[in-house]
Scaffold this motif. Structure first.
Motif, short mmCIF file in Angstrom:
data_model
loop_
_atom_site.label_atom_id
_atom_site.label_comp_id
_atom_site.label_asym_id
_atom_site.label_seq_id
_atom_site.Cartn_x
_atom_site.Cartn_y
_atom_site.Cartn_z
N GLN A 1 11.90 7.18 2.74
CA GLN A 1 11.78 6.43 3.97
C GLN A 1 13.10 5.78 4.23
O GLN A 1 13.76 5.81 3.24
CB GLN A 1 10.73 5.20 3.53
N ASP A 2 13.24 5.20 5.28
CA ASP A 2 14.45 4.56 5.68
C ASP A 2 14.39 3.36 4.66
O ASP A 2 13.79 2.24 5.37
CB ASP A 2 14.68 4.27 7.05
N ALA B 1 0.90 -1.05 0.04
CA ALA B 1 0.00 0.08 0.08
C ALA B 1 0.99 1.07 -0.06
O ALA B 1 1.99 1.12 0.42
CB ALA B 1 -0.97 -0.07 1.28
N ARG B 2 0.22 2.43 -0.32
CA ARG B 2 0.95 3.59 -0.37
C ARG B 2 1.55 3.71 1.12
O ARG B 2 0.72 3.38 2.12
CB ARG B 2 0.40 4.78 -0.85
N PRO B 3 2.62 4.23 1.37
CA PRO B 3 3.14 4.53 2.88
C PRO B 3 2.42 5.50 3.46
O PRO B 3 1.69 6.29 3.18
CB PRO B 3 4.67 5.02 2.53
N THR C 1 4.88 15.68 -5.94
CA THR C 1 4.63 15.85 -4.26
C THR C 1 5.70 15.06 -3.47
O THR C 1 5.44 13.68 -3.61
CB THR C 1 3.29 15.73 -3.87
N ILE C 2 6.72 15.55 -2.91
CA ILE C 2 7.43 14.61 -2.07
C ILE C 2 6.88 14.51 -0.71
O ILE C 2 6.50 15.74 0.04
CB ILE C 2 8.90 15.52 -1.81
N HIS C 3 6.64 13.38 -0.25
CA HIS C 3 6.15 13.08 1.01
C HIS C 3 7.38 12.79 2.08
O HIS C 3 8.39 11.90 1.87
CB HIS C 3 5.27 11.91 1.18
#
Length: 620
Positions: free
Chosen positions: A160-161, A84-86, A102-104
């Motif tokens: 993300q890591d 799923a999308r993070p 768009t940077i999350h």
């Protein structure tokens, strides 16, 4: 390097889903996300010794979705979140005005990015760099090279890591096609938050970011064209794209050996396996050089985009893929056979025409045999049952000055052969004589080397490679050493992107690029005193381990305190008074040091006097 490849191959052979039992299949996928069980845990510890990160897991996720129904329910429960999308903790977003992405990101928890914000607009500098790199990649791949953009109003990129998973990044498609199409899908990209882990070395964070953005964004384009694409060709193209967008990155050369050491058994259109799909990018470079245009690759994707959904499936997640060879043959107007022979010769002779400064990074194809011979000799036993494979045999003269004649008892209809003599006078090609079933090389002199090249090109076509006419349309980017791409991917930074400043309330915890308490006390992250504290943090605290440890602890503890301070004026005044000594020290470090020394001297003097007084009392 060989040991690392062997360890990886061993793990793949033991764990790869196609050969695994149901239980081992669960272990395989669980281990990929750190949920090891049983033998998978032991083997993953061996695999982890190969300390460099995986290039991409886009194909891995396609395989996981294909195998989903074969996994046990508890495994599905554990792995469902990865499909799923993070959902980031305390997620923030950055969308440049007029930008395409768009940077999350987040500034807290295990996925936190560096909070450094030198321009004070409330967006971490690294996030702005990510936005700039992706915008540059878009400008090259879409605006210069002519690919259609993904079908997303603003494309989502999640930081993300991923170092803990040992991967640079990946792209996943949404579950349903876009309106009006059965094959075009929107998607999203996940990349590592910083690329600062040693697992990404020896490449710098900015280099890792650039090549990952170029690679993964082309996957996003591919999902938009036709999500039933051939995964191997998708990886070939995305890897090739890295060097076309950022010519100085050069990581893609690391993957060549996996393919070039197995060109006789791994077809250029073989499925994903052993990392050869990354190394096969070199075939795309050959095609662009021969056809003198990058648009030959785009033409393949254009043909794939026109292909209907396979009739025996309802979703690209079920693993049915459209082979790319028919689309490639369409783009080459039926000349794939002789084009592949030209590719095999160029791999052997190393006569590449572009990216000339990097030629030393391309290894030579290892010969299947090396023999010292003269006179008439039988040809080696050639076994190339799979189309689009080839082998090389090397001959040295045993009796210089004689004639070398290689005879063939039989030759498969799909296999072509030729001899290349390399000597002081240059390179001379000697063709196969079908009537005598032989190749004759006269005057095999000392210092000469003869290479016999055998190639299964699918149809046995002996003609020279054909350049498509009319030529492929120009893509406004030349094929020579990245010329036309600007200053090797001049990154669009915050000074060139319009990024809205974030208010203190939008980021949570008082905003201010991380100076939460000071921002709450002074009411604005733009206040001069807050700017001074940010500069002190970046130039002094973040440059050493104790300072970074203090800042990290501050980011964890200060947001809720800042929220309370921001809601009470009397607290703001009190905190400003408490901050005065720190601000004085930042503004006047020499004066603060002198004052500190005076205070310490006074304390020492007072301590000495107290000790003398107590000693006098004891003596009395």
């Amino acid at each position: 390097m060989v040991n690392k490849l062997f360890a990886s191959a061993l793990c793949a052979a033991l764990l790869f889903p196609a050969f695994a039992s149901a239980a081992a299949l669960d272990d395989y996928y669980l281990a990929k996300f750190g949920h090891e069980a049983g033998v998978a845990k032991a083997l993953s510890s061996v695999q982890s010794q190969a300390t460099h990160a995986e290039r991409c897991r886009t194909g891995f996720f396609r395989q996981l979705k294909k195998d989903w129904s074969r996994l046990e329910a508890p495994t599905q429960k554990v792995l469902a979140k990865y499909l799923a999308r993070p959902s980031l903790s305390s997620e923030k977003t950055c969308t440049p005005v007029g930008g395409h992405f768009t940077i999350h990101y987040t500034t807290s928890g295990g996925d936190a990015v560096s909070p450094t914000d030198n321009n004070g607009n409330g967006v971490p500098d690294w996030v702005e760099t990510v936005a700039g790199v992706f915008e540059y990649v878009y400008s090259v791949e879409v605006e210069k090279m002519g690919y259609h953009p993904p079908p997303d109003a603003s494309y989502d990129v999640y930081l993300q890591d991923l170092a803990t998973d040992g991967v640079y990044g990946y792209t996943q498609n949404d579950s349903a096609p876009v309106a009006g199409s059965s094959v075009s899908y929107s998607s999203w990209i996940q990349i590592d938050r910083s690329f600062a882990s040693p697992i990404f070395s020896p490449y710098t964070p900015i280099t890792s970011l650039r090549i990952t953005a170029a690679h993964e964004f082309h996957h996003a384009i591919q999902f938009g064209y036709n999500a039933y694409f051939d995964t191997a060709f998708a990886e070939m193209t995305s890897t090739w794209m890295e060097d076309e967008v950022y010519d100085s990155g050069n990581q893609l050369y690391d993957y060549l050996w996996a393919y070039m050491s197995s060109v006789g058994t791994v077809a250029v259109n073989a499925g994903v396996g052993g990392g050869t799909e990354y190394g096969r990018w070199i075939f795309n470079r050959y095609l662009t050089e021969l056809q003198q245009s990058r648009t030959v690759i785009r033409a393949v994707w254009t043909d794939l985009a026109a292909q209907p959904r396979p009739s025996n499936t309802t979703s690209p997640d079920l693993g049915i893929e459209i082979p790319f060879i028919p689309s490639l043959d369409t783009a080459l107007q039926g000349n794939i056979g002789n084009n592949f022979v030209g590719f095999a010769k160029r791999m052997l002779m190393h006569d590449w025409e572009s990216h000339l400064i990097d030629l030393q990074l391309i290894p030579t194809v290892p010969p299947a045999q090396i023999n010292t011979v003269d006179g008439t000799i039988p040809a080696p036993a050639i076994s190339l049952p799979t189309p689009y494979t080839f082998q090389v045999y090397k001959y040295l003269p045993a009796n210089p000055g004689g004639t070398l004649k290689i005879t063939f008892t039989s030759l498969p209809a799909s296999v072509v052969v030729a001899a290349e003599k390399v000597g002081t006078s240059g390179v001379t090609e000697y063709p196969y004589n079908a009537s005598t079933q032989s190749i004759t090389v006269p005057l095999f002199e000392a210092g000469d080397v003869v290479y016999l090249i055998a190639c299964n090109n699918g149809n046995g076509d002996l003609s020279n490679p054909v350049v498509v006419s009319p030529a492929f349309p120009a893509d406004s980017v030349t094929v020579n050493d990245g010329t036309g791409l600007g200053n090797d991917g001049l990154v669009l930074d915050a000074n060139r992107l319009t990024i809205p400043a974030q208010s203190a309330s939008s980021g949570g915890g008082g905003g201010g690029g991380g100076c939460f308490i000071a921002t709450a006390a002074y009411g604005s992250y733009l206040h001069p005193k807050v700017a001074e504290l940010r500069a002190f943090r970046d130039h002094w605290l973040m440059t050493n381990a104790p300072g970074r440890l203090f800042v990290s602890a501050y980011y964890r503890l200060s947001p809720p305190i800042a929220d309370v301070i921001a809601g009470h004026e009397w607290m703001k005044s009190g905190v400003r008074v408490m901050l005065l000594p720190l601000i004085f020290a930042v503004e006047h470090p020499v004066g603060a040091l002198m004052l500190l020394l005076l205070l310490m001297g006074a304390m020492v003097r007072r301590g000495v006097l107290l000790l003398k007084g107590r000693a006098g009392e004891i003596a009395a």
